[in-house]
Design an enzyme around this catalytic site. Structure first.
Site, short mmCIF file in Angstrom:
data_model
loop_
_atom_site.label_atom_id
_atom_site.label_comp_id
_atom_site.label_asym_id
_atom_site.label_seq_id
_atom_site.Cartn_x
_atom_site.Cartn_y
_atom_site.Cartn_z
N GLU A 126 0.81 -1.21 0.00
CA GLU A 126 0.00 0.00 0.00
C GLU A 126 0.85 1.27 0.00
OE1 GLU A 126 -2.50 -3.26 0.70
OE2 GLU A 126 -0.71 -2.69 1.85
N HIS A 140 -10.49 -5.53 8.09
CA HIS A 140 -11.18 -5.32 6.83
C HIS A 140 -12.38 -4.39 6.96
CE1 HIS A 140 -8.73 -8.74 5.84
NE2 HIS A 140 -9.17 -8.78 4.59
#
Length: 325
Positions: free
Chosen positions: A60, A129
């Site tokens: 990321e 998540h």
């Protein structure tokens, strides 16, 4: 007008903008041939090629840095962070670099980057998540935070975000991806950024929400109407900056407010909304502003999330508190 899910509306938006502007690029983990975890980018690489829709490494921080570099070279990146819990590795790029670029360059450079990411509970995902981390981004000046609640808004807001010259953090609630359909035009259209939407008109109490909690508010409003309590339901849509004018106009009419968010009580943007109301409309209030939020704990494992997430019954209880204050 076609009936589409939110995921279909989001795919439509990216398809239109890839076709409309050759500088638009879509990239992230598994967004190419796989079409992303939720198939939001399905078919885009086949149509627009690997140079414009491509996979990145599982990094990321690299996605964030690549986005900024491409933006400074004249592209309009639309990176996907696969799940919101993975943004920690990209926070330096997002809050430390991308959000500051226009100011840092004296207005000579912009960062027209739209960072897409799924979030939200109710679908039994693994840890990291489903967290509602919008507050981490919303507290950073220089970047918009957009959270659609309907397929129509999702498509229009995403197109507006991609065309905008400022960076946007675009959050997509996972539970809304395929849980219902709504009318969505096939052609490209825009929905104004920074503008809340009154999803239901009422006179007795204002319910302010965003994301999936808009639907929780609407469900509560339907139940309350059976007892002759009519709720104004406001969908913030953009949670940074917040459309305080629309909220205040509703408060002047109803004189009572309940703020809803899926994030923990200490997180999200609920406290900011309440502060704005207190400063701008306190003399119109006939009761304290109540909040419906998740508790101040880390997001639970999936077996416990149903008892952790706020419900429409929680909203009804708070509305009764403000009505009977």
């Amino acid at each position: 007008m076609a009936q589409k899910t939110m995921i279909q509306a989001i795919t439509d938006a990216m398809h239109h903008e890839l076709k409309n502007d050759e500088n638009v690029l879509v990239f992230g983990e598994d967004v190419g041939q796989n079409g992303g975890v939720f198939r939001a980018t399905e078919g885009l690489q086949d149509e627009f090629g690997e140079d414009r829709v491509f996979d990145t490494p599982l990094a990321e921080s690299a996605i964030g840095g690549l986005s900024l570099g491409l933006a400074l070279q004249g592209f309009r990146p639309v990176p996907e962070i696969q799940f919101i819990g993975f943004i920690y590795e990209a926070m330096d790029a997002i809050n430390g670099q991308i959000a500051r670029m226009r100011y840092r360059s004296g207005g000579s450079k912009s960062a027209p980057i739209t960072i897409r990411t799924p979030f939200g509970g109710g679908v039994h995902t693994p840890e990291l998540h489903a967290d509602s981390l919008e507050g981490l981004i919303a507290q950073q000046p220089g970047i918009r935070v957009v959270v659609p609640s309907t397929p129509y808004d999702a498509k229009g807001l995403l197109i507006s975000s991609i065309r905008n010259n400022d960076p946007v953090f675009f959050m997509e609630h996972m539970k809304l991806y395929r849980s219902f359909r709504g009318e969505v035009p096939d052609d490209a259209y825009t929905v104004d950024l920074d503008k809340a939407d009154v999803k239901r008109e009422g006179k007795d109490v204002t319910l302010v929400a965003y994301g999936a909690m808009v639907h929780t508010a609407l469900k509560a409003a339907e139940e309350l109407a059976k007892d002759d309590i009519e709720a104004d339901v406001i969908d913030l849509r953009t949670i940074s900056p917040i459309d305080t004018e629309t909220i205040v106009e509703s408060v002047k009419k109803t004189n009572r407010v309940v703020m809803l968010q899926e994030a923990q009580r200490q997180a999200g943007v609920g406290s900011q909304v309440i502060s704005e109301i207190q400063e701008r409309a306190i003399l119109h209030l006939e009761a304290p502003i109540m909040r419906v939020t998740a508790p101040d704990t880390v997001y639970p494992f999936s077996q416990a999330e149903e008892v952790w997430l706020p419900t429409h019954k929680d909203v009804i209880d708070k509305v009764n508190d403000v009505i009977n204050f």
